[in-house]
Scaffold this motif. Structure first.
Motif, PDB file in Angstrom:
ATOM      1  N   ASN A  84       0.851  -1.195   0.000  1.00  0.00           N
ATOM      2  CA  ASN A  84       0.000   0.000   0.000  1.00  0.00           C
ATOM      3  C   ASN A  84       0.889   1.248   0.000  1.00  0.00           C
ATOM      4  O   ASN A  84       1.107   1.869   1.033  1.00  0.00           O
ATOM      5  CB  ASN A  84      -0.947  -0.001   1.209  1.00  0.00           C
ATOM      6  N   LYS A  85       1.388   1.608  -1.171  1.00  0.00           N
ATOM      7  CA  LYS A  85       2.416   2.644  -1.261  1.00  0.00           C
ATOM      8  C   LYS A  85       1.908   4.011  -1.709  1.00  0.00           C
ATOM      9  O   LYS A  85       2.687   4.922  -1.913  1.00  0.00           O
ATOM     10  CB  LYS A  85       3.535   2.163  -2.183  1.00  0.00           C
ATOM     11  N   SER A  86       0.606   4.161  -1.850  1.00  0.00           N
ATOM     12  CA  SER A  86       0.052   5.466  -2.197  1.00  0.00           C
ATOM     13  C   SER A  86      -1.342   5.597  -1.589  1.00  0.00           C
ATOM     14  O   SER A  86      -1.998   4.590  -1.309  1.00  0.00           O
ATOM     15  CB  SER A  86       0.021   5.666  -3.710  1.00  0.00           C
ATOM     16  N   PRO A  87      -1.801   6.819  -1.359  1.00  0.00           N
ATOM     17  CA  PRO A  87      -3.088   7.018  -0.700  1.00  0.00           C
ATOM     18  C   PRO A  87      -4.264   6.535  -1.544  1.00  0.00           C
ATOM     19  O   PRO A  87      -4.148   6.346  -2.748  1.00  0.00           O
ATOM     20  CB  PRO A  87      -3.148   8.539  -0.492  1.00  0.00           C
ATOM     21  N   GLY A  88      -5.380   6.341  -0.866  1.00  0.00           N
ATOM     22  CA  GLY A  88      -6.606   5.956  -1.561  1.00  0.00           C
ATOM     23  C   GLY A  88      -7.133   4.595  -1.181  1.00  0.00           C
ATOM     24  O   GLY A  88      -8.253   4.238  -1.530  1.00  0.00           O
ATOM     25  N   LYS A  89      -6.335   3.815  -0.483  1.00  0.00           N
ATOM     26  CA  LYS A  89      -6.766   2.479  -0.066  1.00  0.00           C
ATOM     27  C   LYS A  89      -6.429   2.286   1.407  1.00  0.00           C
ATOM     28  O   LYS A  89      -5.505   2.886   1.930  1.00  0.00           O
ATOM     29  CB  LYS A  89      -6.078   1.399  -0.889  1.00  0.00           C
ATOM     30  N   ASP A  93      -6.587  -3.453   1.928  1.00  0.00           N
ATOM     31  CA  ASP A  93      -7.282  -3.524   0.640  1.00  0.00           C
ATOM     32  C   ASP A  93      -6.469  -4.276  -0.409  1.00  0.00           C
ATOM     33  O   ASP A  93      -7.033  -4.841  -1.338  1.00  0.00           O
ATOM     34  CB  ASP A  93      -7.604  -2.122   0.103  1.00  0.00           C
ATOM     35  N   LEU A  94      -5.168  -4.278  -0.261  1.00  0.00           N
ATOM     36  CA  LEU A  94      -4.303  -4.957  -1.232  1.00  0.00           C
ATOM     37  C   LEU A  94      -3.955  -6.361  -0.750  1.00  0.00           C
ATOM     38  O   LEU A  94      -3.617  -6.562   0.423  1.00  0.00           O
ATOM     39  CB  LEU A  94      -3.022  -4.150  -1.458  1.00  0.00           C
ATOM     40  N   GLU A 156      -0.966  15.155   0.169  1.00  0.00           N
ATOM     41  CA  GLU A 156      -1.776  15.717   1.252  1.00  0.00           C
ATOM     42  C   GLU A 156      -2.821  14.742   1.807  1.00  0.00           C
ATOM     43  O   GLU A 156      -3.861  15.135   2.310  1.00  0.00           O
ATOM     44  CB  GLU A 156      -2.423  17.033   0.817  1.00  0.00           C
ATOM     45  N   GLU A 157      -2.539  13.444   1.686  1.00  0.00           N
ATOM     46  CA  GLU A 157      -3.398  12.414   2.265  1.00  0.00           C
ATOM     47  C   GLU A 157      -2.560  11.489   3.134  1.00  0.00           C
ATOM     48  O   GLU A 157      -1.432  11.154   2.788  1.00  0.00           O
ATOM     49  CB  GLU A 157      -4.075  11.585   1.166  1.00  0.00           C
ATOM     50  N   ARG A 158      -3.132  11.056   4.259  1.00  0.00           N
ATOM     51  CA  ARG A 158      -2.452  10.107   5.139  1.00  0.00           C
ATOM     52  C   ARG A 158      -2.975   8.707   4.862  1.00  0.00           C
ATOM     53  O   ARG A 158      -4.161   8.511   4.581  1.00  0.00           O
ATOM     54  CB  ARG A 158      -2.696  10.455   6.604  1.00  0.00           C
ATOM     55  N   PHE A 159      -2.073   7.739   4.918  1.00  0.00           N
ATOM     56  CA  PHE A 159      -2.450   6.349   4.689  1.00  0.00           C
ATOM     57  C   PHE A 159      -1.445   5.455   5.387  1.00  0.00           C
ATOM     58  O   PHE A 159      -0.384   5.906   5.805  1.00  0.00           O
ATOM     59  CB  PHE A 159      -2.513   6.036   3.180  1.00  0.00           C
TER      60      PHE A 159
END
Length: 184
Positions: A84-89, A93-94, A156-159
């Protein structure tokens, strides 16, 4: 000099620690050697055979060049970041991160884990280097330290993603027949 296994010999080859497994000549994923060596896919860092909740065989693949997620190999200690290397999930989820969770759950709850193999990018094209067989955890770390959900901010998103720690076992060769019997 380390051993080099040619692309044409991959399906019959043993896994030899330190060996380079040559990629094919076609400039697409059909030249990727890990999926020819083992019954796993040809993309992503965490590849597996079986279900993500109960994998039989796991391949961790890294380039060792991702500055945001710096996988490391220090002596016999491996630090490996999840998929999970980028925001949005969300973190699970992976499928790759589901596999990491499964590895450590089974290790601590059942005292068992599947065959875990580490490969990295070689010097040219699709060449891959086999680094060895992994065991979850590392000497001196406890279950609160060897699989950690870490936070990152990007766009600008935290994950969250996983940071996992493994030990490279002293196994020098994994025989083809042992891999085939494990999969069956």
């Amino acid at each position: 000099m380390d051993k080099v296994i040619q692309f044409e010999s991959l399906k019959d080859s043993d896994l030899i620690k330190g060996a380079t497994y040559k990629g094919g000549r076609i400039p697409n994923l059909s030249s990727e050697p890990i999926s020819k060596l083992l019954p796993v896919g040809n993309q992503s860092g965490i590849r597996f055979s079986g279900s993500s909740l109960s994998p039989k065989l796991i391949v961790l693949y890294t380039t060792f060049k991702d500055n945001d997620w710096p996988d490391e190999l220090i002596s016999n200690k491996v630090i490996y970041y999840g998929d999970n290397k980028s925001p949005g999930k969300e973190i699970h989820d992976l499928p790759g991160n589901q596999v990491l969770r499964s590895i450590f759950n089974n290790f601590y709850l059942k005292k068992e884990y599947p065959l875990i193999l580490l490969f990295s990018k070689g010097l040219a094209g699709f060449d891959r280097i086999f680094h060895g067989v992994l065991k979850p955890g590392y000497n001196g770390l406890n279950e609160m330290e060897d699989l950690i959900a870490v936070w990152k901010t990007k766009k600008e998103e935290r994950f969250q993603n996983y940071k996992a720690v493994f030990t490279i076992l002293p196994t020098e060769i994994v025989k083809r027949k042992d891999i085939e019997s494990l999969i069956k």
